[in-house]
Design a protein around this motif. Structure first.
Motif, PDB file in Angstrom:
ATOM      1  N   ASP A 121     -42.337 -25.824  92.814  1.00 49.30           N
ATOM      2  CA  ASP A 121     -41.393 -25.405  91.773  1.00 49.30           C
ATOM      3  C   ASP A 121     -41.277 -26.502  90.712  1.00 49.30           C
ATOM      4  O   ASP A 121     -40.562 -27.479  90.890  1.00 49.30           O
ATOM      5  CB  ASP A 121     -40.030 -25.120  92.396  1.00 49.30           C
ATOM      6  CG  ASP A 121     -39.055 -24.509  91.396  1.00 49.30           C
ATOM      7  OD1 ASP A 121     -39.379 -24.478  90.184  1.00 49.30           O
ATOM      8  OD2 ASP A 121     -37.974 -24.085  91.818  1.00 49.30           O
ATOM      9  N   TRP A 122     -41.988 -26.294  89.604  1.00 49.42           N
ATOM     10  CA  TRP A 122     -41.985 -27.301  88.535  1.00 49.42           C
ATOM     11  C   TRP A 122     -40.789 -27.158  87.593  1.00 49.42           C
ATOM     12  O   TRP A 122     -40.648 -27.917  86.636  1.00 49.42           O
ATOM     13  CB  TRP A 122     -43.298 -27.237  87.748  1.00 49.42           C
ATOM     14  CG  TRP A 122     -43.553 -25.946  87.020  1.00 49.42           C
ATOM     15  CD1 TRP A 122     -43.982 -24.765  87.555  1.00 49.42           C
ATOM     16  CD2 TRP A 122     -43.403 -25.712  85.609  1.00 49.42           C
ATOM     17  NE1 TRP A 122     -44.114 -23.808  86.580  1.00 49.42           N
ATOM     18  CE2 TRP A 122     -43.772 -24.360  85.369  1.00 49.42           C
ATOM     19  CE3 TRP A 122     -43.002 -26.495  84.532  1.00 49.42           C
ATOM     20  CZ2 TRP A 122     -43.745 -23.783  84.103  1.00 49.42           C
ATOM     21  CZ3 TRP A 122     -42.977 -25.924  83.266  1.00 49.42           C
ATOM     22  CH2 TRP A 122     -43.337 -24.586  83.054  1.00 49.42           C
ATOM     23  N   SER A 123     -39.898 -26.215  87.886  1.00 49.31           N
ATOM     24  CA  SER A 123     -38.754 -25.980  86.992  1.00 49.31           C
ATOM     25  C   SER A 123     -37.797 -27.157  86.936  1.00 49.31           C
ATOM     26  O   SER A 123     -37.028 -27.290  85.972  1.00 49.31           O
ATOM     27  CB  SER A 123     -37.990 -24.722  87.423  1.00 49.31           C
ATOM     28  OG  SER A 123     -37.326 -24.929  88.664  1.00 49.31           O
ATOM     29  N   ALA A 128     -40.232 -29.359  82.214  1.00 50.29           N
ATOM     30  CA  ALA A 128     -39.693 -27.995  82.114  1.00 50.29           C
ATOM     31  C   ALA A 128     -38.323 -27.929  81.462  1.00 50.29           C
ATOM     32  O   ALA A 128     -37.785 -26.831  81.271  1.00 50.29           O
ATOM     33  CB  ALA A 128     -39.625 -27.380  83.513  1.00 50.29           C
ATOM     34  N   LYS A 129     -37.773 -29.066  81.111  1.00 48.28           N
ATOM     35  CA  LYS A 129     -36.375 -29.143  80.662  1.00 48.28           C
ATOM     36  C   LYS A 129     -36.040 -28.140  79.566  1.00 48.28           C
ATOM     37  O   LYS A 129     -34.980 -27.502  79.595  1.00 48.28           O
ATOM     38  CB  LYS A 129     -36.073 -30.566  80.188  1.00 48.28           C
ATOM     39  CG  LYS A 129     -34.609 -30.789  79.839  1.00 48.28           C
ATOM     40  CD  LYS A 129     -34.359 -32.252  79.471  1.00 48.28           C
ATOM     41  CE  LYS A 129     -32.897 -32.472  79.123  1.00 48.28           C
ATOM     42  NZ  LYS A 129     -32.638 -33.882  78.731  1.00 48.28           N
ATOM     43  N   ASN A 130     -36.918 -27.996  78.586  1.00 45.30           N
ATOM     44  CA  ASN A 130     -36.646 -27.091  77.464  1.00 45.30           C
ATOM     45  C   ASN A 130     -37.472 -25.809  77.523  1.00 45.30           C
ATOM     46  O   ASN A 130     -37.730 -25.172  76.495  1.00 45.30           O
ATOM     47  CB  ASN A 130     -36.911 -27.820  76.141  1.00 45.30           C
ATOM     48  CG  ASN A 130     -36.011 -29.024  75.956  1.00 45.30           C
ATOM     49  OD1 ASN A 130     -34.799 -28.950  76.179  1.00 45.30           O
ATOM     50  ND2 ASN A 130     -36.596 -30.157  75.576  1.00 45.30           N
ATOM     51  N   ARG A 131     -37.875 -25.424  78.728  1.00 49.14           N
ATOM     52  CA  ARG A 131     -38.740 -24.254  78.898  1.00 49.14           C
ATOM     53  C   ARG A 131     -38.114 -23.187  79.793  1.00 49.14           C
ATOM     54  O   ARG A 131     -38.817 -22.470  80.485  1.00 49.14           O
ATOM     55  CB  ARG A 131     -40.099 -24.693  79.479  1.00 49.14           C
ATOM     56  CG  ARG A 131     -40.890 -25.619  78.562  1.00 49.14           C
ATOM     57  CD  ARG A 131     -42.106 -26.191  79.283  1.00 49.14           C
ATOM     58  NE  ARG A 131     -42.854 -27.088  78.416  1.00 49.14           N
ATOM     59  CZ  ARG A 131     -43.933 -26.754  77.732  1.00 49.14           C
ATOM     60  NH1 ARG A 131     -44.389 -25.508  77.790  1.00 49.14           N
ATOM     61  NH2 ARG A 131     -44.565 -27.633  76.977  1.00 49.14           N
ATOM     62  N   ASN A 132     -36.816 -23.097  79.791  1.00 49.03           N
ATOM     63  CA  ASN A 132     -36.099 -22.111  80.596  1.00 49.03           C
ATOM     64  C   ASN A 132     -36.336 -22.315  82.096  1.00 49.03           C
ATOM     65  O   ASN A 132     -36.954 -21.480  82.771  1.00 49.03           O
ATOM     66  CB  ASN A 132     -36.482 -20.685  80.199  1.00 49.03           C
ATOM     67  CG  ASN A 132     -35.471 -19.656  80.675  1.00 49.03           C
ATOM     68  OD1 ASN A 132     -34.679 -19.922  81.583  1.00 49.03           O
ATOM     69  ND2 ASN A 132     -35.475 -18.485  80.068  1.00 49.03           N
ATOM     70  N   PRO A 133     -35.849 -23.430  82.632  1.00 45.85           N
ATOM     71  CA  PRO A 133     -36.064 -23.749  84.051  1.00 45.85           C
ATOM     72  C   PRO A 133     -35.595 -22.662  85.021  1.00 45.85           C
ATOM     73  O   PRO A 133     -36.239 -22.426  86.040  1.00 45.85           O
ATOM     74  CB  PRO A 133     -35.253 -25.038  84.246  1.00 45.85           C
ATOM     75  CG  PRO A 133     -35.152 -25.629  82.883  1.00 45.85           C
ATOM     76  CD  PRO A 133     -35.092 -24.474  81.942  1.00 45.85           C
ATOM     77  N   GLU A 134     -34.485 -22.005  84.685  1.00 45.60           N
ATOM     78  CA  GLU A 134     -33.968 -20.973  85.588  1.00 45.60           C
ATOM     79  C   GLU A 134     -34.964 -19.822  85.734  1.00 45.60           C
ATOM     80  O   GLU A 134     -35.211 -19.325  86.839  1.00 45.60           O
ATOM     81  CB  GLU A 134     -32.633 -20.442  85.065  1.00 45.60           C
ATOM     82  CG  GLU A 134     -31.944 -19.489  86.028  1.00 45.60           C
ATOM     83  CD  GLU A 134     -30.569 -19.063  85.544  1.00 45.60           C
ATOM     84  OE1 GLU A 134     -30.055 -18.061  86.073  1.00 45.60           O
ATOM     85  OE2 GLU A 134     -30.010 -19.725  84.644  1.00 45.60           O
TER      86      GLU A 134
END
Length: 202
Positions: A121-123, A128-134
């Protein structure tokens, strides 16, 4: 203890080759090192994997690779790039089932000698901070439910390494400089789990 020299094939993507690391720090090479330390005889790990590969690309390359089966053990860790490219879950299911059946065939139909690793899980990584982690985390969870179900269906071993990967965001020593791919420390955790499974059959 058998004196047979075992063969080991690792199928996957960047997580299998250990993107950004020397090959000997990848998890397949760490698996072999741990098993040799236990006294088992193993050839160097054979790897069919490349950064960026989806399930379809892995399948295509397996079909065109000069493999030398049967292998005593096979690992399969694939799917993060399906999620990254927003490819549909039903496509992942079909491809993964093909790959799992292929892995079992390459392993002389010994399904228990095939080890499926869940998708990391790379979220939680800084990348991933600004890539919609959820959204990322939810999609990886869905893909992992698919590979887990198929592993159970075909009676392959299954290792859920995902929970450990979620801690990487809190301890960046588990990541390399790109703040996305894992360091040898994280792969060591996987290698220990894989080696424990494999050693039962040596």
């Amino acid at each position: 203890m058998s004196k047979h020299t075992h063969s080991f094939l690792a199928l996957g993507d960047s997580y299998t080759i250990g993107e950004g690391l020397p090959l000997f720090e990848s998890f397949p090479y760490q698996v072999v090192r741990l098993l040799r330390l236990k006294g088992f005889h193993f050839h160097a790990a054979e790897i069919v994997a490349k950064t960026g590969w989806t399930t379809f690309e892995l399948a295509e390359n397996i079909l065109h690779s000069k493999l030398e089966p049967p292998y005593d053990f096979v690992t399969l860790c694939i799917g993060v790039n399906n999620q990254y490219r927003n490819l549909p879950a039903n496509e992942y299911k079909n491809d993964f089932e093909f790959l799992l059946k292929k892995a079992i065939h390459l392993c002389s139909e010994n399904a228990s000698h095939v080890v499926v690793l869940s998708i990391p899980d790379w979220s939680t990584t800084p990348f991933a901070k600004n890539r919609n982690p959820e959204k990322i985390g939810h999609e990886i969870e869905r893909f992992n439910s698919i590979n887990n179900l198929l592993a159970d269906q075909y009676k392959a071993a299954y290792l859920d390494i995902t929970p450990g990967t979620k801690t990487a965001g809190n301890d960046t020593t588990f990541l390399i400089d790109d703040k996305l791919h894992y360091s040898a420390k994280e792969y060591e955790r996987w290698a220990k789990l894989v080696a424990d499974v494999i050693s039962k059959y040596c």
